[in-house]
Design a protein around this motif. Structure first.
Motif, PDB file in Angstrom:
ATOM      1  N   ALA A 438       0.826  -1.207   0.000  1.00 15.45           N
ATOM      2  CA  ALA A 438       0.000   0.000   0.000  1.00 15.45           C
ATOM      3  C   ALA A 438       0.859   1.256   0.000  1.00 15.45           C
ATOM      4  O   ALA A 438       0.632   2.184  -0.787  1.00 15.45           O
ATOM      5  CB  ALA A 438      -0.931   0.004   1.211  1.00 15.45           C
ATOM      6  N   LEU A 439       1.864   1.294   0.862  1.00 13.07           N
ATOM      7  CA  LEU A 439       2.720   2.482   0.980  1.00 13.07           C
ATOM      8  C   LEU A 439       3.514   2.715  -0.303  1.00 13.07           C
ATOM      9  O   LEU A 439       3.572   3.829  -0.815  1.00 13.07           O
ATOM     10  CB  LEU A 439       3.689   2.325   2.162  1.00 13.07           C
ATOM     11  CG  LEU A 439       3.072   2.373   3.553  1.00 13.07           C
ATOM     12  CD1 LEU A 439       4.048   1.845   4.588  1.00 13.07           C
ATOM     13  CD2 LEU A 439       2.650   3.793   3.894  1.00 13.07           C
ATOM     14  N   SER A 440       4.123   1.648  -0.823  1.00 17.96           N
ATOM     15  CA  SER A 440       4.946   1.847  -2.017  1.00 17.96           C
ATOM     16  C   SER A 440       4.059   2.053  -3.238  1.00 17.96           C
ATOM     17  O   SER A 440       4.415   2.809  -4.146  1.00 17.96           O
ATOM     18  CB  SER A 440       5.912   0.677  -2.218  1.00 17.96           C
ATOM     19  OG  SER A 440       5.205  -0.515  -2.460  1.00 17.96           O
ATOM     20  N   GLY A 441       2.882   1.431  -3.253  1.00 21.85           N
ATOM     21  CA  GLY A 441       1.946   1.653  -4.362  1.00 21.85           C
ATOM     22  C   GLY A 441       1.482   3.094  -4.406  1.00 21.85           C
ATOM     23  O   GLY A 441       1.396   3.707  -5.472  1.00 21.85           O
ATOM     24  N   ALA A 442       1.187   3.654  -3.229  1.00 22.28           N
ATOM     25  CA  ALA A 442       0.722   5.041  -3.173  1.00 22.28           C
ATOM     26  C   ALA A 442       1.794   5.990  -3.695  1.00 22.28           C
ATOM     27  O   ALA A 442       1.521   6.854  -4.523  1.00 22.28           O
ATOM     28  CB  ALA A 442       0.352   5.407  -1.737  1.00 22.28           C
ATOM     29  N   ILE A 443       3.032   5.825  -3.232  1.00 24.13           N
ATOM     30  CA  ILE A 443       4.058   6.796  -3.616  1.00 24.13           C
ATOM     31  C   ILE A 443       4.512   6.588  -5.060  1.00 24.13           C
ATOM     32  O   ILE A 443       4.821   7.548  -5.769  1.00 24.13           O
ATOM     33  CB  ILE A 443       5.249   6.800  -2.628  1.00 24.13           C
ATOM     34  CG1 ILE A 443       6.148   8.013  -2.889  1.00 24.13           C
ATOM     35  CG2 ILE A 443       6.045   5.528  -2.680  1.00 24.13           C
ATOM     36  CD1 ILE A 443       5.452   9.329  -2.737  1.00 24.13           C
ATOM     37  N   THR A 444       4.499   5.339  -5.533  1.00 22.03           N
ATOM     38  CA  THR A 444       4.901   5.112  -6.924  1.00 22.03           C
ATOM     39  C   THR A 444       3.836   5.677  -7.871  1.00 22.03           C
ATOM     40  O   THR A 444       4.147   6.130  -8.971  1.00 22.03           O
ATOM     41  CB  THR A 444       5.182   3.613  -7.178  1.00 22.03           C
ATOM     42  OG1 THR A 444       6.076   3.500  -8.281  1.00 22.03           O
ATOM     43  CG2 THR A 444       3.928   2.826  -7.451  1.00 22.03           C
ATOM     44  N   ALA A 445       2.578   5.702  -7.432  1.00 23.71           N
ATOM     45  CA  ALA A 445       1.515   6.300  -8.246  1.00 23.71           C
ATOM     46  C   ALA A 445       1.610   7.825  -8.215  1.00 23.71           C
ATOM     47  O   ALA A 445       1.682   8.473  -9.263  1.00 23.71           O
ATOM     48  CB  ALA A 445       0.143   5.843  -7.764  1.00 23.71           C
ATOM     49  N   ILE A 446       1.642   8.406  -7.030  1.00 28.12           N
ATOM     50  CA  ILE A 446       1.682   9.867  -6.917  1.00 28.12           C
ATOM     51  C   ILE A 446       2.955  10.432  -7.547  1.00 28.12           C
ATOM     52  O   ILE A 446       2.940  11.490  -8.170  1.00 28.12           O
ATOM     53  CB  ILE A 446       1.612  10.311  -5.440  1.00 28.12           C
ATOM     54  CG1 ILE A 446       0.297   9.854  -4.817  1.00 28.12           C
ATOM     55  CG2 ILE A 446       1.740  11.809  -5.307  1.00 28.12           C
ATOM     56  CD1 ILE A 446       0.202  10.159  -3.347  1.00 28.12           C
ATOM     57  N   GLY A 447       4.074   9.726  -7.376  1.00 27.61           N
ATOM     58  CA  GLY A 447       5.341  10.199  -7.932  1.00 27.61           C
ATOM     59  C   GLY A 447       5.506   9.841  -9.401  1.00 27.61           C
ATOM     60  O   GLY A 447       6.508  10.191 -10.010  1.00 27.61           O
TER      61      GLY A 447
END
Ligand SMILES: [K+]
Ligand SMILES: [K+]
Lengths: 499, 499
Positions: A438-447
């Motif tokens: 969840a954490l890495s998915g969120a930041i890889t999407a936003i970034g």
């Protein structure tokens, strides 16, 4: 809402009816261009003898038809006088609507994606994220591969024009800092965008051409070279192989990728100046210096960690470190080796890299170098002000003091970036993803990076098989990050729509 | 540094030699008080027939001796005129030095902790974090248990005085907002602190007494009631049992804990006013309303999730939800059930709760309600300003517009809070913790909550057995969070120490 007694007099006086005609006209032109370029995958599939060509031709016809209709419906509006609110609506709608039409081939062609997955793939392309739900890339018809490559190439030029022409006017996230750069104080957003697009498009095409040539010289065939050149300059990161750049097992290809991923992360306006003979400008730029400096530091750390952990040494360790650091900092998301096997310190390192991003006015995502620099300076000056309340401590960027309003914008952006990351992580966790995914998915999407961390969405995997709820949240995250948060979020303000 | 040509003229002119004598004098008094109170565990262990009593007596002697020496060495300094930089040094040194002496019994008594672990336990107590490295609490001598209880009770009153007397003067993290509340514009920090401490100490003692009485009425024995009353009012969360409040299997005790954890999270100055008959002030306070409102919303969500997941229903679900939400929002960290078995949505929920915290001038940690409110308002107003650049959109708190400098302070604090969380998480991961343990460990330390998430430091476990590097980082994180980040970080500014 109209007429109710509220203290929001100021906004009501300033606001007026939004004229949607110029928005429709511009969207129509963009759709028509997108539709026309669908003939490229059609042509490629005809040459390869694949049946999918008919899908592209049909979608092209539909898209061009809708585009022309929109243009006809809207062209009576005064496009030249596009206002602030129209600019916000136009920008967000561009990505939302183009993704819709770009998604059609993913549903109708042999990939047969669901609507949620197809929209994700299209949004991932147009936002230059490069996260994919398509497996077995190596066996797919060439049409779908070139369509994906084209999508982020198109998104890449789109985002440069948006960042250079729209954002400084919209005063978003401290981008007003770059307003002076243009020496054009006009409030007319569109003519400026058109003029900038022309200037930068030439550079963009030339760099893609040079990159493709370099890939061919390093050993790629012509098709892979074209697709990967588009993926590299746009820092998109879609590959034509499941193993991404790792497929080629070629140090030469990896070095070419490193050079052109960096190229994609630097301000494109500088290239126009470099071409005019002013080479010194490139390395005098504060963002360029910070980007290269940070990349060097992180590469050394990653190299040290590989040697210490007995994973690789010498040139191999340097190359892997450089490739991974540049791939994540440039937000390209190409992969050569699965670095998730390297243990905890590397996890942490790559988790930081997912946040940084490249320079303003490039195709890269993330927080961007100038914001990192300003946030750093702002915090130090804030500490000094606490200790010496009567002292004067201006926040500086590139040596010059900057305005308080820019600092406030950047601080708001910095906080909102981390808060969006938190909210999207929590939403993803809510819909069943484990915390790391969840954490890495969120930041890889936003970034707009591409791969995440962990067994589900890490470098060795892809986004196929995630529940629809998660896929939609990630699509929204990519849009949010690509348009610098505020462009999308203002649309959720009730006062935005109030007359 | 001295004499080198630098553009930092302002800070050099403002700065002067720091007089350490008043700092030493105050630290001396605090140490002497700490030392004297070590006679309480000594007495308890004498009564219980435990050999450890001699350790407390010896440590008490050492601590009082060092305290009196420091006081004698420093008392010639003009304590009344404590300057800004002296206040910063004094505050940070208080927690650092008192933890050092408070740690001695953990090393010398039968718990035989290493220096790193003992210092962690003492810092965890004095910062009201309540994370513990001591297992088998149920079988320990009563002396060590009452010493732990006393530590966070001492830390709790310390932090209220610090927050009410020091922080508004130091203009830290937006606390200047509460300067007006005191109606005393004096720059003399210490006399004000002493006066406030007297006023609040009475309330603090009375509330602890009432809480202990309530615990006894609910079924605890006298010893547990005293220890848990101190742990509850200070929102510290050390228990005398490994299973924490869950040990008692008593809904009555859980409801008492809920009520007094909330009591510990509200502004203590309000209790003084409530005692003066002004009840309406309590619920008119913006922070109190936000705290209770958020607690209610999160309780409903958590209750819904338990019912949906078939974990509990009716009063049990409500009580578990209320207990966990209040325990985390108040940053007490008491545990009744291991909620990590409840699956992903609950993880996410509790992860948010770890960030929030209670009200200003209470014993709770976290970001605090007024900052959450101001950050929310600032972001909305920022969005409006982007859409209507010529409009006027003041950030409001409790209905009244607040100064731009306060907003900037809060934004800096918000960003720095999330950035510290990120840096400490990465450091913990670097030293070998998995990502979930590192992330939850970092936020539970900075927020002074206590338990983390995951099998190592989750509600069912404790911090025993972690490597020393991790233990030191966590101790630093607790100090950083408890002193609102800036108090500690200014000490790292070179210009802080420059003449
Ligand atoms: K990317
Ligand atoms: K606590």
């Amino acid at each position: 809402m109209l007429g109710c007694v509220q203290p929001a007099v100021t906004s009501r006086v300033l606001a007026s009816v939004i004229d949607f005609r110029p928005i429709a006209a511009v969207l129509g032109v963009l759709l028509a261009v997108l539709g026309t370029t669908m003939m490229i995958p059609a042509l490629v599939d005809v040459l390869a003898g694949e049946d999918d060509f008919i899908i592209y031709a049909a979608t092209a016809a539909i898209t061009v038809f809708v585009g022309l209709s929109l243009w006809l419906a809207g062209r009576t509006g005064e496009v030249e006088l596009l206002g602030l609110r129209q600019a916000f609506i136009l920008t967000t709608l561009s990505w939302v609507l183009l993704s819709l039409f770009a998604a059609i081939p993913f549903m109708w062609s042999e990939t047969r994606l669901s609507f949620a997955d197809a929209y994700f793939e299209a949004m991932s392309g147009l936002t230059t994220t490069g996260a994919t739900v398509i497996s077995n890339l190596d066996d797919r018809p060439p049409g779908i591969l070139i369509w994906r490559a084209f999508l982020h190439w198109y998104g890449g030029i789109g985002i440069i024009v948006f960042a250079m022409a729209f954002l400084p006017m919209l005063q978003i996230g401290g981008m007003q800092l770059f307003r002076a750069e243009s020496s054009d104080k006009s409030e007319k957003v569109l003519p400026r965008a058109a003029q900038l697009a022309k200037g930068i498009l030439g550079t963009y095409v030339a760099l893609t051409f040079i990159c493709g040539l370099a890939y061919m010289l390093a050993g790629m065939d012509a098709f892979d070279a074209v697709a990967h050149a588009m993926a590299t300059i746009s820092t998109g990161g879609f590959s034509t192989h499941d193993a991404s750049i790792g497929f080629f097992h070629s140090p030469a290809i990896e070095y070419v990728a490193i050079v052109f991923m960096i190229t994609g992360s630097l301000p494109f306006l500088l290239y126009v100046r470099v071409l005019a003979g002013d080479f010194s400008r490139l390395f005098a730029n504060a963002e360029v210096r910070l980007f290269l400096g940070l990349a060097a530091v992180f590469t050394l750390i990653s190299m040290f960690e590989q040697v210490r952990g007995g994973i690789a040494e010498g040139e191999t360790a340097l190359r892997h470190a450089l490739f991974n650091v540049v791939s994540l900092m440039s937000t390209t998301g190409f992969v050569t080796v699965d670095f998730t096997d390297w243990g905890p310190p590397t996890d942490a390192l790559y988790f930081i890299l997912l946040f940084l991003g490249g320079c303003t006015g490039s195709t890269s995502g993330g927080m961007k170098m100038f914001r990192i620099a300003i946030l750093g300076s702002a915090l130090v000056q804030h500490l000094k002000r606490i200790v010496y309340p009567s002292g004067v401590f201006p926040v500086r960027y590139g040596g010059a003091p900057i305005d308080d309003s820019v600092v406030a914008s950047v601080l708001s952006f910095g906080f909102l970036y981390l808060a969006s990351f938190a909210v999207i992580s929590i939403a993803l966790n809510w819909f069943g993803l484990d915390l790391v995914t969840a954490l890495s998915g969120a930041i890889t999407a936003i970034g707009n990076v591409g791969p995440g961390i962990g067994p589900h969405i890490g470098p060795a995997a892809n986004f196929a098989g995630l529940p629809d709820s998660v896929i939609w949240i990630l699509s929204f995250g990519m849009l949010l990050g690509r348009l610098e948060l505020f462009t999308v979020l203002v649309l959720f303000l009730p006062s935005f729509w109030r007359r």
